[in-house]
Scaffold this motif. Structure first.
Motif, PDB file in Angstrom:
ATOM      1  N   TYR A 191      17.347  66.437  -5.453  1.00 51.70           N
ATOM      2  CA  TYR A 191      17.218  65.563  -4.595  1.00 51.70           C
ATOM      3  C   TYR A 191      16.015  65.654  -3.389  1.00 51.70           C
ATOM      4  O   TYR A 191      15.365  64.769  -3.116  1.00 51.70           O
ATOM      5  CB  TYR A 191      18.340  65.131  -3.542  1.00 51.70           C
ATOM      6  CG  TYR A 191      18.321  64.195  -2.645  1.00 51.70           C
ATOM      7  CD1 TYR A 191      18.272  64.612  -1.001  1.00 51.70           C
ATOM      8  CD2 TYR A 191      18.335  62.788  -2.837  1.00 51.70           C
ATOM      9  CE1 TYR A 191      18.107  63.499  -0.456  1.00 51.70           C
ATOM     10  CE2 TYR A 191      18.105  61.939  -1.728  1.00 51.70           C
ATOM     11  CZ  TYR A 191      18.005  62.137  -0.645  1.00 51.70           C
ATOM     12  OH  TYR A 191      17.711  61.296   0.352  1.00 51.70           O
ATOM     13  N   GLU A 192      15.894  66.978  -3.031  1.00 54.43           N
ATOM     14  CA  GLU A 192      15.010  67.439  -2.083  1.00 54.43           C
ATOM     15  C   GLU A 192      13.452  66.919  -2.545  1.00 54.43           C
ATOM     16  O   GLU A 192      12.529  66.682  -1.720  1.00 54.43           O
ATOM     17  CB  GLU A 192      14.964  68.635  -1.613  1.00 54.43           C
ATOM     18  CG  GLU A 192      16.180  69.115  -1.094  1.00 54.43           C
ATOM     19  CD  GLU A 192      16.060  70.375  -0.255  1.00 54.43           C
ATOM     20  OE1 GLU A 192      16.978  70.808   0.822  1.00 54.43           O
ATOM     21  OE2 GLU A 192      15.277  71.375  -0.665  1.00 54.43           O
ATOM     22  N   THR A 241      11.979  63.625  -1.452  1.00 56.59           N
ATOM     23  CA  THR A 241      11.626  63.197  -0.037  1.00 56.59           C
ATOM     24  C   THR A 241      10.591  64.483   0.653  1.00 56.59           C
ATOM     25  O   THR A 241       9.968  64.023   1.660  1.00 56.59           O
ATOM     26  CB  THR A 241      12.608  63.328   0.913  1.00 56.59           C
ATOM     27  OG1 THR A 241      13.575  64.542   0.659  1.00 56.59           O
ATOM     28  CG2 THR A 241      13.991  62.443   0.608  1.00 56.59           C
ATOM     29  N   ARG A 252       8.877  60.139  -8.313  1.00 56.93           N
ATOM     30  CA  ARG A 252       9.577  59.750  -6.771  1.00 56.93           C
ATOM     31  C   ARG A 252       9.818  58.182  -6.870  1.00 56.93           C
ATOM     32  O   ARG A 252      10.945  57.624  -6.758  1.00 56.93           O
ATOM     33  CB  ARG A 252       8.882  60.298  -5.687  1.00 56.93           C
ATOM     34  CG  ARG A 252       9.639  59.934  -4.593  1.00 56.93           C
ATOM     35  CD  ARG A 252       8.774  60.480  -3.489  1.00 56.93           C
ATOM     36  NE  ARG A 252       8.407  61.752  -3.277  1.00 56.93           N
ATOM     37  CZ  ARG A 252       7.397  62.310  -3.280  1.00 56.93           C
ATOM     38  NH1 ARG A 252       6.334  61.613  -3.499  1.00 56.93           N
ATOM     39  NH2 ARG A 252       7.184  63.676  -3.384  1.00 56.93           N
ATOM     40  N   GLN A 309      25.039  53.381  -5.014  1.00 55.87           N
ATOM     41  CA  GLN A 309      23.967  53.389  -3.920  1.00 55.87           C
ATOM     42  C   GLN A 309      24.511  53.972  -2.619  1.00 55.87           C
ATOM     43  O   GLN A 309      24.102  55.034  -2.197  1.00 55.87           O
ATOM     44  CB  GLN A 309      23.188  52.196  -3.567  1.00 55.87           C
ATOM     45  CG  GLN A 309      22.368  51.588  -4.700  1.00 55.87           C
ATOM     46  CD  GLN A 309      21.382  50.429  -4.215  1.00 55.87           C
ATOM     47  OE1 GLN A 309      20.904  50.561  -3.314  1.00 55.87           O
ATOM     48  NE2 GLN A 309      21.374  49.286  -5.184  1.00 55.87           N
ATOM     49  N   SER A 366      23.944  57.587  -1.018  1.00 55.22           N
ATOM     50  CA  SER A 366      23.502  57.805   0.256  1.00 55.22           C
ATOM     51  C   SER A 366      24.233  58.701   1.261  1.00 55.22           C
ATOM     52  O   SER A 366      23.798  59.552   2.048  1.00 55.22           O
ATOM     53  CB  SER A 366      23.284  56.532   0.994  1.00 55.22           C
ATOM     54  OG  SER A 366      22.903  56.447   2.442  1.00 55.22           O
ATOM     55  N   PHE A 376      23.605  62.517  -0.021  1.00 53.38           N
ATOM     56  CA  PHE A 376      22.460  62.992  -0.082  1.00 53.38           C
ATOM     57  C   PHE A 376      21.508  62.910   1.323  1.00 53.38           C
ATOM     58  O   PHE A 376      21.046  63.530   1.888  1.00 53.38           O
ATOM     59  CB  PHE A 376      21.345  62.677  -1.080  1.00 53.38           C
ATOM     60  CG  PHE A 376      22.117  63.410  -2.401  1.00 53.38           C
ATOM     61  CD1 PHE A 376      22.089  64.646  -2.682  1.00 53.38           C
ATOM     62  CD2 PHE A 376      22.244  62.455  -3.550  1.00 53.38           C
ATOM     63  CE1 PHE A 376      22.589  65.157  -3.961  1.00 53.38           C
ATOM     64  CE2 PHE A 376      22.934  62.849  -4.479  1.00 53.38           C
ATOM     65  CZ  PHE A 376      23.039  64.288  -4.671  1.00 53.38           C
ATOM     66  N   GLU A 377      21.611  61.734   1.930  1.00 58.22           N
ATOM     67  CA  GLU A 377      20.900  61.437   3.163  1.00 58.22           C
ATOM     68  C   GLU A 377      21.959  61.793   4.564  1.00 58.22           C
ATOM     69  O   GLU A 377      21.227  62.141   5.500  1.00 58.22           O
ATOM     70  CB  GLU A 377      20.881  59.808   3.343  1.00 58.22           C
ATOM     71  CG  GLU A 377      19.880  59.375   2.070  1.00 58.22           C
ATOM     72  CD  GLU A 377      19.484  57.596   2.343  1.00 58.22           C
ATOM     73  OE1 GLU A 377      19.413  57.353   3.391  1.00 58.22           O
ATOM     74  OE2 GLU A 377      19.292  57.379   1.312  1.00 58.22           O
ATOM     75  N   HIS A 378      23.429  61.595   4.386  1.00 56.00           N
ATOM     76  CA  HIS A 378      24.150  61.920   5.405  1.00 56.00           C
ATOM     77  C   HIS A 378      24.830  63.303   5.193  1.00 56.00           C
ATOM     78  O   HIS A 378      25.600  63.781   5.982  1.00 56.00           O
ATOM     79  CB  HIS A 378      25.236  60.709   5.640  1.00 56.00           C
ATOM     80  CG  HIS A 378      24.558  59.592   5.954  1.00 56.00           C
ATOM     81  ND1 HIS A 378      23.898  59.079   6.966  1.00 56.00           N
ATOM     82  CD2 HIS A 378      24.394  58.356   5.130  1.00 56.00           C
ATOM     83  CE1 HIS A 378      23.657  57.994   7.077  1.00 56.00           C
ATOM     84  NE2 HIS A 378      23.644  57.584   6.079  1.00 56.00           N
ATOM     85  N   ASP A 379      24.747  63.777   3.990  1.00 57.63           N
ATOM     86  CA  ASP A 379      25.067  65.254   3.855  1.00 57.63           C
ATOM     87  C   ASP A 379      26.633  65.404   3.978  1.00 57.63           C
ATOM     88  O   ASP A 379      27.179  66.267   4.538  1.00 57.63           O
ATOM     89  CB  ASP A 379      24.498  66.356   4.467  1.00 57.63           C
ATOM     90  CG  ASP A 379      24.680  67.581   3.907  1.00 57.63           C
ATOM     91  OD1 ASP A 379      24.696  67.875   2.909  1.00 57.63           O
ATOM     92  OD2 ASP A 379      24.652  68.671   4.839  1.00 57.63           O
TER      93      ASP A 379
END
Length: 252
Positions: free
Chosen positions: A138-139, A142, A176, A191, A195, A198-201
C-alpha cells in the motif's frame, strides 16, 4: 556505554513488534510472528547504521520502511503463501473477471458464487481461506520518490537511487493510477473497508465494529476486494503475478 546505533536499536525495538503485528494479522496462520520480528530486527539494525540525522528526516519513518521491507523479504524467501491459497484466489479472480465482462459492473457475492457453481456460504468460506492474497504494498501507492529518500543517502542505496531512473518512475506512476482506478471500481463497502484499514490504520476488530460485521466477515470482504483489484489490473494489462517485479506480497 552505548553508541548512537545501539541507542536507536534499543529505543525502537518496540516498533519492530508493532510492524510485525500489523503484518501478521493480514497473513495466513502459517506465518510466524517470531520470524517476522527477527527479520524486522535486521531491518532496524540496517536503518540505524544507514541513518543520517537531518533536520527534515524522522528516524521512525525511515526505520519503519526498512523494518517492513526486511519482513517482506523474509516472506518472499519463505514463499509464505500456500499453493492452495493461490489456487483459490485464481478461481475467484477468473470468475470475477468473466462476470465484470459480462455484466459490465462489479458482481455481487451471490453472482460470483453462482459463477463458481457453489452455495454462497461455500464461496464465503473460500474467501476466508484465501486470506493473505495481496496485490502490491500500500505504501507504494502514496509514497513519492522523495519520500523514499527521507532519512537516507540515496546515492549510497540502490533501492532508493533506482527511483532516479525515469522508466522506473513512469511504471510506478502508471501502476499507481491503475490501482486508484481499480479501487474506485470496487463496491462502496469494500472501498470503505480498504480506507479504514490503510488510510486510517484500523485493525480488524476496529473495522468490524465500524462496519457492524464480524471479524471473519471483514477478512472475507478484504479478500474479495483484493481479488477484484487483481482482476481489474489483469483486464487492463497490468501483470499482477508475484514473479514479475510488483510482487503480490508487497501489499499487506
Amino acid at each position: 556505554m552505548f553508541n548512537s546505533e545501539d541507542l536507536l536499536v534499543r529505543q525502537y525495538t518496540p516498533l519492530v513488534r508493532r510492524v510485525a503485528l500489523q503484518l501478521v494479522a493480514r497473513l495466513p496462520a502459517n506465518v510466524e510472528l517470531d520470524d517476522l520480528m527477527q527479520a524486522g530486527m535486521m531491518g532496524l539494525l540496517d536503518a540505524a547504521r544507514r541513518y543520517r540525522e537531518m533536520a527534515d528526516a524522522q528516524f521512525e519513518t525511515y526505520a519503519t520502511t526498512r523494518i517492513r521491507g526486511a519482513m517482506l523479504d523474509e516472506l518472499r524467501s519463505q514463499d509464505w503463501l500456500p499453493r492452495s491459497v493461490r489456487s483459490k484466489s485464481r478461481q475467484i479472480e477468473s470468475a470475477i473477471h468473466e462476470l465484470n465482462h459480462r455484466l459490465l459492473r462489479a458482481p455481487s457475492e451471490a453472482e460470483v458464487a453462482d459463477e463458481l457453481g457453489m452455495p454462497l456460504e461455500a464461496y464465503q468460506e473460500m474467501l476466508e481461506e484465501a486470506r493473505g492474497i495481496q496485490v502490491i504494498h500500500y505504501e507504494d501507492l502514496t509514497r513519492s520518490p522523495e519520500d523514499r529518500r527521507e532519512g537516507a543517502d540515496a546515492a549510497a542505496d540502490p533501492e532508493l537511487s533506482a527511483w532516479d531512473n525515469p522508466l522506473e518512475r513512469l511504471v510506478s506512476q502508471g501502476l499507481r493510477s491503475a490501482l486508484v482506478e481499480a479501487i474506485q471500481s470496487l463496491p462502496e463497502r469494500e472501498q470503505l473497508l480498504l480506507s479504514l484499514q490503510f488510510e486510517h490504520d484500523l485493525n480488524q476488530k476496529e473495522i468490524s465494529l465500524a462496519l457492524g460485521v464480524t471479524e471473519g466477515r471483514v477478512s472475507q470482504l478484504r479478500s474479495q476486494a483484493v481479488v477484484r483489484i487483481r482482476a481489474f489490473l489483469a483486464a487492463n494489462a497490468w501483470n499482477v503475478e508475484p514473479s514479475e517485479g510488483y510482487a503480490e506480497s508487497k501489499l499487506i
